[in-house]
Scaffold this motif. Structure first.
Motif, PDB file in Angstrom:
ATOM      1  N   LEU A  40     -38.592  12.989 -66.005  1.00  0.00           N
ATOM      2  CA  LEU A  40     -38.720  12.040 -67.073  1.00  0.00           C
ATOM      3  C   LEU A  40     -37.189  11.495 -67.444  1.00  0.00           C
ATOM      4  CD1 LEU A  40     -42.360  13.835 -68.860  1.00  0.00           C
ATOM      5  CD2 LEU A  40     -41.363  11.148 -67.709  1.00  0.00           C
ATOM      6  N   GLU A  41     -37.034  12.590 -67.911  1.00  0.00           N
ATOM      7  CA  GLU A  41     -34.952  12.831 -68.261  1.00  0.00           C
ATOM      8  C   GLU A  41     -34.451  11.528 -67.827  1.00  0.00           C
ATOM      9  OE1 GLU A  41     -32.543  15.862 -69.193  1.00  0.00           O
ATOM     10  OE2 GLU A  41     -33.104  15.474 -70.806  1.00  0.00           O
ATOM     11  N   ASN A  44     -35.207   7.901 -66.906  1.00  0.00           N
ATOM     12  CA  ASN A  44     -35.073   7.296 -69.076  1.00  0.00           C
ATOM     13  C   ASN A  44     -33.129   7.097 -68.390  1.00  0.00           C
ATOM     14  OD1 ASN A  44     -34.686   6.366 -71.593  1.00  0.00           O
ATOM     15  ND2 ASN A  44     -34.625   8.917 -72.281  1.00  0.00           N
ATOM     16  N   ALA A  47     -32.995   4.177 -66.417  1.00  0.00           N
ATOM     17  CA  ALA A  47     -33.253   3.192 -66.849  1.00  0.00           C
ATOM     18  C   ALA A  47     -32.204   2.328 -67.840  1.00  0.00           C
ATOM     19  CB  ALA A  47     -34.349   2.897 -67.621  1.00  0.00           C
ATOM     20  N   LEU A  48     -30.972   3.225 -68.491  1.00  0.00           N
ATOM     21  CA  LEU A  48     -30.018   2.959 -69.214  1.00  0.00           C
ATOM     22  C   LEU A  48     -29.014   2.675 -68.746  1.00  0.00           C
ATOM     23  CD1 LEU A  48     -31.310   5.570 -72.052  1.00  0.00           C
ATOM     24  CD2 LEU A  48     -31.128   3.739 -72.291  1.00  0.00           C
ATOM     25  N   PHE A 329     -37.065   4.854 -79.391  1.00  0.00           N
ATOM     26  CA  PHE A 329     -36.671   4.380 -77.989  1.00  0.00           C
ATOM     27  C   PHE A 329     -36.021   3.362 -78.348  1.00  0.00           C
ATOM     28  CE2 PHE A 329     -40.237   4.627 -75.759  1.00  0.00           C
ATOM     29  CZ  PHE A 329     -40.491   5.893 -75.149  1.00  0.00           C
ATOM     30  N   ASN A 332     -32.723   5.864 -79.258  1.00  0.00           N
ATOM     31  CA  ASN A 332     -32.102   5.900 -77.548  1.00  0.00           C
ATOM     32  C   ASN A 332     -31.128   5.038 -77.422  1.00  0.00           C
ATOM     33  OD1 ASN A 332     -31.844   7.467 -75.541  1.00  0.00           O
ATOM     34  ND2 ASN A 332     -34.090   7.104 -74.803  1.00  0.00           N
ATOM     35  N   TRP A 333     -32.150   4.121 -76.774  1.00  0.00           N
ATOM     36  CA  TRP A 333     -30.389   2.561 -77.106  1.00  0.00           C
ATOM     37  C   TRP A 333     -29.358   2.313 -77.695  1.00  0.00           C
ATOM     38  CZ3 TRP A 333     -29.019  -2.546 -78.592  1.00  0.00           C
ATOM     39  CH2 TRP A 333     -28.540  -2.987 -77.228  1.00  0.00           C
ATOM     40  N   SER A 344     -32.893  12.261 -76.487  1.00  0.00           N
ATOM     41  CA  SER A 344     -33.841  12.623 -76.548  1.00  0.00           C
ATOM     42  C   SER A 344     -35.205  12.448 -77.860  1.00  0.00           C
ATOM     43  CB  SER A 344     -34.962  13.702 -75.397  1.00  0.00           C
ATOM     44  OG  SER A 344     -36.485  13.423 -75.595  1.00  0.00           O
ATOM     45  N   MET A 346     -38.445  12.172 -78.020  1.00  0.00           N
ATOM     46  CA  MET A 346     -39.853  11.686 -77.726  1.00  0.00           C
ATOM     47  C   MET A 346     -40.624  13.382 -78.849  1.00  0.00           C
ATOM     48  SD  MET A 346     -40.255   9.314 -76.441  1.00  0.00           S
ATOM     49  CE  MET A 346     -42.103   9.709 -76.358  1.00  0.00           C
TER      50      MET A 346
END
Length: 391
Positions: A40-41, A44, A47-48, A329, A332-333, A344, A346
């Motif tokens: 999952l990390e 993420n 995607a970034l 999110f 995070n971005w 993270s 979350m």
């Protein structure tokens, strides 16, 4: 009629919420190194990287042996001819770069005269070679300057074979050796060469700390010249490499030196350049769990928790479900693109949602109990009350 405010209920509500938040934080720490958490990390992080704008350093320049160079300059033969490769090195040094990294095996260069390079530090690639159960450092050209450094061109793939991290040290038998980007970035910042050191504390292979590579572009990133184009520029007065950190490496298919990364397949020399850039000031990619950013997210969780008690019960969950993911999110971005920090958020979000869910379940159980008690009282007065699943 609105019931009167109760401090005891408020403190119970807040205490329960804090328990949920920190319980999920503990669970997150426990799951930190599990396969599912890592996947999952990594998803993420990938995607970034995919949405990150190109932002490579103008101080880094690549000189690459392309497929055309391999055919025309080296007649399509491997290993590359030392004399021709040394000619390319001479052309680079004539432009007076600050640092030159040579990402080729030069361990057999015993009689090759390296051109004088006062003011330029050369960082030579050296391979780790395993023989008879021992892993030791391979050779480098015998006729080098005392100011020259070396480094192991090491790549550290994850279990899905994608290269997201690098290590400062390559581990051999009883010793650790600096990796190539460490001395490239260090020499560019006027730092002394890092040299091999004995293993300490009984560390084994793989124990060397791993850090994230801050990929700032794809295969097209960095200013570059092909080796053939550089040879044609020699003597023209153009010096695009002056005072740069230059990396000489191969980008021809026969080298088989391309690896998967979060931004696509990259030649090894490009990965080394991305890693060296990561070590330059302002280009680091940090991870943080307990520092400023972790405290910032905790503060937001506390605000939602403290204010949530005063909201109508029907709105608490809705507001948490809507604002929590957006905040997590978006935060995070923002921190990734403006603060070069990957974190993270979350655990805090999941803790708040779990607390709201628990609060709703507790209210539902209380209403069911009150409903049964009311029906029992009505039946006690002789009224006919139909039975339901709550009875």
């Amino acid at each position: 009629m609105t019931p009167p405010f109760s401090w005891s209920k408020y403190f119970r509500y807040v205490a329960t919420g804090l328990c949920f938040i920190y319980a999920f934080k503990i669970v997150d720490l426990a799951l930190e190194n599990t396969p599912i958490s890592k996947r999952l990390e990594r998803a993420n992080l990938d995607a970034l990287f995919q949405g990150k704008p190109l932002d490579v350093s103008k101080d880094i320049f690549l000189v690459t042996v392309t497929d055309d160079d391999y055919r025309q300059e080296f007649a399509g033969t491997s290993p590359l001819q030392p004399a021709k490769l040394n000619e390319i090195i001479s052309a680079i040094l004539a432009d007076h770069p600050k640092v030159l990294g040579v990402d080729f095996d030069t361990s057999d260069w015993t009689d090759v005269e390296i051109p004088p390079h006062d003011g330029t530090t050369i960082v030579w690639a050296r391979e780790l070679i395993s023989t008879d159960g021992k892993t030791e450092l391979g050779g480098m050209p015998t006729k080098t300057a005392k100011s020259d450094c070396y480094g192991v061109p090491s790549y550290v793939p994850d279990d899905d074979s994608i290269i997201r991290e690098y290590s400062e040290w390559a581990v051999g038998s009883g010793r650790v050796y600096p990796t190539l980007p460490v001395n490239l970035a260090g020499a560019f910042q006027n730092q002394p060469c890092v040299v091999e050191q004995p293993l300490k504390g009984g560390k084994q292979t793989g124990d060397s700390p791993r850090m994230l590579i801050n990929y700032a572009g794809d295969a097209r990133s960095f200013n570059r010249l092909s080796a053939g184009a550089l040879l044609k520029l020699k003597g023209t007065g153009a010096n695009p490499l002056k005072d740069k950190l230059v990396l000489l490496g191969g980008s021809y298919r026969a080298a088989r030196d391309a690896y998967p990364t979060p931004v696509g397949y990259l030649d090894g020399v490009v990965i080394l350049a991305q890693t060296a850039q990561t070590r330059l000031p302002g280009h680091e990619l940090r991870t943080e769990r307990w520092g400023l950013l972790g405290g910032w997210m905790q503060l937001q969780s506390y605000v939602l928790l403290l204010v949530g008690f005063f909201l109508p019960k029907g709105w608490r969950m809705a507001i948490t479900l809507v604002t929590g993911p957006i905040d997590a999110f978006l935060g995070n971005w923002i921190w990734f693109y403006t603060g070069s920090t990957f974190i993270s958020f979350m655990p805090y979000l999941v803790g708040l949602i779990a607390h709201q869910t628990y609060d709703h379940i507790k209210d539902y159980r209380t209403l069911r109990k009150e409903n049964r008690e009311m029906k029992d009282r009505l039946r006690a007065h002789g009224l006919a009350v139909p039975k339901t699943d709550d009875d």
